[in-house]
Scaffold this motif. Sequence first.
Motif, PDB file in Angstrom:
ATOM      1  N   ASP A   1      -7.604   3.642  -2.957  1.00  5.50           N
ATOM      2  CA  ASP A   1      -7.328   3.084  -1.539  1.00  5.50           C
ATOM      3  C   ASP A   1      -5.396   2.774  -1.204  1.00  5.50           C
ATOM      4  O   ASP A   1      -5.450   2.561  -0.400  1.00  5.50           O
ATOM      5  CB  ASP A   1      -7.741   1.605  -1.321  1.00  5.50           C
ATOM      6  CG  ASP A   1      -7.450   0.530  -1.531  1.00  5.50           C
ATOM      7  OD1 ASP A   1      -6.348   0.541  -2.302  1.00  5.50           O
ATOM      8  OD2 ASP A   1      -7.755  -0.908  -0.771  1.00  5.50           O
TER       9      ASP A   1
ATOM     10  N   THR B   1       0.945   5.664   0.588  1.00  2.91           N
ATOM     11  CA  THR B   1       0.047   6.563   1.457  1.00  2.91           C
ATOM     12  C   THR B   1       1.062   7.287   1.399  1.00  2.91           C
ATOM     13  O   THR B   1       2.844   7.370   1.372  1.00  2.91           O
ATOM     14  CB  THR B   1       0.205   5.434   3.057  1.00  2.91           C
ATOM     15  OG1 THR B   1       1.302   5.271   3.333  1.00  2.91           O
ATOM     16  CG2 THR B   1      -0.365   4.763   3.029  1.00  2.91           C
ATOM     17  N   ASP B   2       1.078   8.217   1.978  1.00  2.26           N
ATOM     18  CA  ASP B   2       2.025  10.139   2.293  1.00  2.26           C
ATOM     19  C   ASP B   2       2.558   9.745   3.430  1.00  2.26           C
ATOM     20  O   ASP B   2       1.580  10.292   4.565  1.00  2.26           O
ATOM     21  CB  ASP B   2       0.863  10.952   2.208  1.00  2.26           C
ATOM     22  CG  ASP B   2       1.775  12.182   1.960  1.00  2.26           C
ATOM     23  OD1 ASP B   2       2.114  12.449   3.015  1.00  2.26           O
ATOM     24  OD2 ASP B   2       0.575  13.282   1.581  1.00  2.26           O
TER      25      ASP B   2
ATOM     26  N   ARG C   1       1.110  -1.392  -0.015  1.00  2.00           N
ATOM     27  CA  ARG C   1       0.097   0.282   0.119  1.00  2.00           C
ATOM     28  C   ARG C   1       1.214   1.321   0.149  1.00  2.00           C
ATOM     29  O   ARG C   1       1.559   1.359   0.465  1.00  2.00           O
ATOM     30  CB  ARG C   1      -0.789   0.141   1.411  1.00  2.00           C
ATOM     31  CG  ARG C   1      -2.042   1.458   1.053  1.00  2.00           C
ATOM     32  CD  ARG C   1      -2.850   1.065   2.416  1.00  2.00           C
ATOM     33  NE  ARG C   1      -3.787   2.269   2.370  1.00  2.00           N
ATOM     34  CZ  ARG C   1      -4.181   2.659   3.260  1.00  2.00           C
ATOM     35  NH1 ARG C   1      -3.772   2.438   4.115  1.00  2.00           N
ATOM     36  NH2 ARG C   1      -5.122   3.659   3.239  1.00  2.00           N
TER      37      ARG C   1
ATOM     38  N   THR D   1       0.567  12.492   5.982  1.00  2.00           N
ATOM     39  CA  THR D   1      -0.341  12.353   6.415  1.00  2.00           C
ATOM     40  C   THR D   1      -1.199  11.429   6.585  1.00  2.00           C
ATOM     41  O   THR D   1      -2.580  10.556   7.459  1.00  2.00           O
ATOM     42  CB  THR D   1      -1.669  12.961   4.801  1.00  2.00           C
ATOM     43  OG1 THR D   1      -1.082  12.093   4.218  1.00  2.00           O
ATOM     44  CG2 THR D   1      -1.318  14.561   4.899  1.00  2.00           C
ATOM     45  N   GLY D   2      -0.560  10.250   5.927  1.00  7.17           N
ATOM     46  CA  GLY D   2      -1.171   8.429   6.130  1.00  7.17           C
ATOM     47  C   GLY D   2      -2.407   8.630   4.927  1.00  7.17           C
ATOM     48  O   GLY D   2      -2.898   7.518   5.376  1.00  7.17           O
ATOM     49  N   ALA D   3      -2.552   9.163   4.353  1.00 10.76           N
ATOM     50  CA  ALA D   3      -3.456   9.327   2.927  1.00 10.76           C
ATOM     51  C   ALA D   3      -2.618   8.497   2.584  1.00 10.76           C
ATOM     52  O   ALA D   3      -1.916   8.343   2.142  1.00 10.76           O
ATOM     53  CB  ALA D   3      -3.924  10.195   2.764  1.00 10.76           C
ATOM     54  N   ALA D   4      -4.356   7.837   1.753  1.00  9.32           N
ATOM     55  CA  ALA D   4      -3.523   6.553   0.191  1.00  9.32           C
ATOM     56  C   ALA D   4      -2.939   7.482  -0.668  1.00  9.32           C
ATOM     57  O   ALA D   4      -3.444   8.378  -0.706  1.00  9.32           O
ATOM     58  CB  ALA D   4      -4.296   5.931   0.247  1.00  9.32           C
TER      59      ALA D   4
ATOM     60  N   GLU E   1       6.316   4.273   2.310  1.00  6.21           N
ATOM     61  CA  GLU E   1       5.449   5.331   2.931  1.00  6.21           C
ATOM     62  C   GLU E   1       6.410   6.735   1.414  1.00  6.21           C
ATOM     63  O   GLU E   1       7.533   6.373   1.597  1.00  6.21           O
ATOM     64  CB  GLU E   1       5.959   5.945   4.265  1.00  6.21           C
ATOM     65  CG  GLU E   1       4.821   5.061   4.616  1.00  6.21           C
ATOM     66  CD  GLU E   1       5.644   5.731   6.177  1.00  6.21           C
ATOM     67  OE1 GLU E   1       4.690   5.433   7.283  1.00  6.21           O
ATOM     68  OE2 GLU E   1       6.629   6.005   6.781  1.00  6.21           O
TER      69      GLU E   1
END
Lengths: 733, 364
Positions: A59, A32-33, A30, A36-39, A101
């Motif tokens: 996602d 993610t940023d 996955r 921010t932890g956003a996808a 990340e």
Amino acid sequence: MRRSVLVLLLLVLATATGARAQFPAEVRGRVTDRATGAAVPGARVEVTGGGIETAAAPDGRFLLRGLLPGVREIRVAAPGFGERRLTVQAENGRSLWLPVELEPAPVALEGLRVVATRTEAGATVLDRARIQASGARELGELLRDQGGVTVTRRGGPGSPATVSIRGSGAGEVLVLVDGVPINSLMSGEADLSTVPLEAIERVTVLRGAQSARYGGRALAGVIAVETRRPASGELGARVESGSWGERAAALSAGGRRDVGGAALSGLASGEWRTVRGDFPFAVPVFRGGGSAPRLNADARLWSALATGALEGVRGEVRARLEGVDVERGMPGSIVQPSLDARQEQRRGSAGLSARSTMAGTDWRATLDAQRQTAAFHDPAPALGAPYDESVAVNGFGGSLSAGRRTGDFGLTAGVEARELRFTSTMLAEGSPDRQGVRAAWVQGEWSRSLTGAWTLEVASTLRADRSSLLDGTQLSPRLGVSLGSPRLAAHLSAGSAFAPPSLADQFFQEGVQARPNPALRPERVRMEVEGGVEARDLPLGPVRLGAEASAYRADVRGMILWFPDFRFVWQPDNFDVHRAGWEGSALARFPLAHAEVRGGVAFADVEYAGPVLSGQVAYRPRWTGNASAATEVLGVRGEVAARYVGERRVAPGSALNTLDPYWLADARLSRSLLMGAWRGEVGLTVENLLDRDAAMLVDYPYPGRSWSVSLRVRRESHRTEASGDLSTNHPEP
Amino acid sequence: MTRITFDRRGAAVLFGALALAACDGSDNPFKPELGFIAGTKENQQIGVVVNSTEHALTLFQLGDPSQTRQVSLGSSSLITPVGLSIRGTRAAVPLGNAASVAIVDLEGQKIERFFILPGGNLTGSAWADDRSGLVANTVADYVGRFSLDQAGDTVKARVQVAPAPTEIVMAGDRAMVVSGNLDDNYNYIGNGIVTALDPATLKVLGTVTTGGKNSASAALGPDGLLYVLNTEDYVKESTVTIIDPKTLQATATVGGFGTGAGKITIDRSGLAYVSGFFTGTLVWNTRTRQFVRGTDNPVCAKTTSGACRGAFDAQADENGMLYQVFFGSRDYAPRVFVYRPGSFQLADSLSAGQGPSSIEIRKF
């Protein structure tokens, strides 16, 4: 000795991880940023050099299938984020979980002239993975297999190489290294052999009239070279040895650390290459036949690069220092060989760039300084008097631009200035000693998302250039429309471009057989119309297909060509030329078989349009082509590539004495290695595999079959982190 | 009763037909076995044009100029021929910067062999006999002798001559080598020099200084004298120096040949044709030493603006028709212009390849 090296290399290549049955692995993960932890949906995830790639789902999740067991590099990139490369250990039949990340880091294209932040429609981008997989030593070797691009070399490794795009002259292609032009002020041509690739991150080939964005000399295209910046701490080295006494070594070291919320990174690299260069060639029958050695073909190159960057949330500052030193023999033609002619070229540049976003406006500024020197001397030439000539160019430039986006609209405007001072023994008395260029441009963009993931974009650019060596203002407009989806795209553009005469064209010291022409006009493409379509990553059963095609019409008004007068004194003059053509290429990937097949063909009709001369301009092949096939078996990657250069005329307006077409094929074997904390690659390259006699230019033969072996090792701080992820084999959350 | 009458024109036609019939089958030199270079039955003359930029020889039949043949001299850009010499059915073509001379079989329209003179630039040549010839190296300042019977291709028999030799003219049993007398940077050392050689031994028989600079071309007149063209510097007026090859004395230097004159030929009647790119072709009578067509009315093909196209070479055929070579320019295509005898009225123009620089007219 050579044989033992080869045997050793073949043994290394043969030591694949065993003949036991291998089952593909897969990697799930996955993206993610980190902030921010956003996808990060749409992030590109690919296995470097493996032909396996995918895009992250909304996602952020991704799945890569079909990895052969072994050490693999995964490259993850997304607009607005810094790229990451992660090394994984793909295990037999296992599924691994790889969280990624990404650091927010808006893409900031370096340099004086680069104003776009997205890939131009129809452009070819050669990233670091592809550069390394090619085995190319320098820019000329890298570009020779690109559609519509013809590289003219005057001999073997280390010899000068110039580039033509779509049947242009070499002075009609602008070559930038981090935004700084490296085209010679004297000849207008860029010598691609002086751009080693070890410190290069990316090469972008832009075909067609590009003056609206890049100014003068971008008449037929632009080669934009971007040097590396470290994404992590690293230490790397490369050594190479090959035919004709070739030896090379390169070192690089870089680091990155957080400093109060900002990232400070730096990279230093150096490269050394030497080649004895003498090779045997087939003597034409009328010269007695047989074989003779090509002498005085040695070359030595040093290059160094140091970059540093400070990246924060609001912007970035980057500094760069680059130097290249080339010394080589100039063996001349086989008819008039020279044993004593030498050439020395030095190029150094320093640059500072800054980017910041304030109140919704993106500001960019660059400053650079450069120095180019060249010396040519021959105490005993085969023809004419001894000479000892030199040229030195000092210059500095800068640019400032501001861009703002509101909804679907974006507007960017900027100004540029460049000041050059030069001295040369090759210029006639009374010649100018400075050139000042001032430019201003504005670019408007409009984009709209349509149904079905289609996006429509319209971009319009207008640039005005004033040069102290040209009369008046050169206006270069360009309008482009593109319609694209993740798999299909089409574009249509119209624009104009210009290329100024070189100093040699206008002010060369009149010699025995050459005379300058101060009355030359700039070459101009008044209206280039180009259109193209592209299909990417289309699934067809187990095969992924891609194809692209483009066509253009770009007549050149006043192309500068040299022509002899009645005393056989050659002089440049402006000739109108019809120029039109097309390019097509196709790609088929077989992920499960780890194989890839590419092919392309280009046609360029470049004909005199005046009442006197007719037919194709000399040394502009109408047809060129390339084909390659690559696969990976037992951890060893193999690639065979071939390129075709069609018939060339040699005399203006005459079909007599045309040069025959030729095919040349190269082969490369490579294998990834993992040695503790180090990863690497060992490779064997065989050029001119079929040992064909060939030459782009008459009397400047290419060498026959030759080989080189290379070893590259690299240690990255990210590697431990990524391996840690995998060694524990995280459960998928 | 039918009355047969002849008017004056009818009589001329009848007479002409009878004359032709009388000639046919008896004195006609037409040799069809020579193929293309036999020419046409009515006109056996062949024009041989040197194409400098196209690296070729173009052959055309004067009797039917639409019929041409080209002989490629090679693809190297260093091949820069500007002249040739013909003996029998062979031509020796110095290849300029390629520093070699091509022996061309004009009958077979192919290159028979090459001779190499390493380094330099070869321009002038002359056949000494059927099997050997001389060629001048204008950079290395020597004349070499090649022989069709020699084993290797490298010309080893050489003799140093005055600097910058550009043309060789056979005058009886001696070869007259015309040198511009220029240094390595093509600056004048002094007036031009003619070196007399024994073509068999390459022994220097003597030298004579011309009355002008940059001597570039020469031709032998029917009076046995050598007429040397001094081009000068393309600004100063060109001159012709008259030299007696036997005594090696310069008897006179004549001016009035315009600027930049580069080539002189002389026909069997003694008319000298001096061609220059800035002037066209001037006609000068070697017997009267008077201009027939001077700089005020040169023989030339006019451009649309009324100016003269320049000329690089001009040679008369056996009927007095003048064939003039125009090298071509940015705005005007290269041509061979044909002028009528006496009046020098433009009669025709021919296409003979790219970059024509020299012409020879021969009957084989």
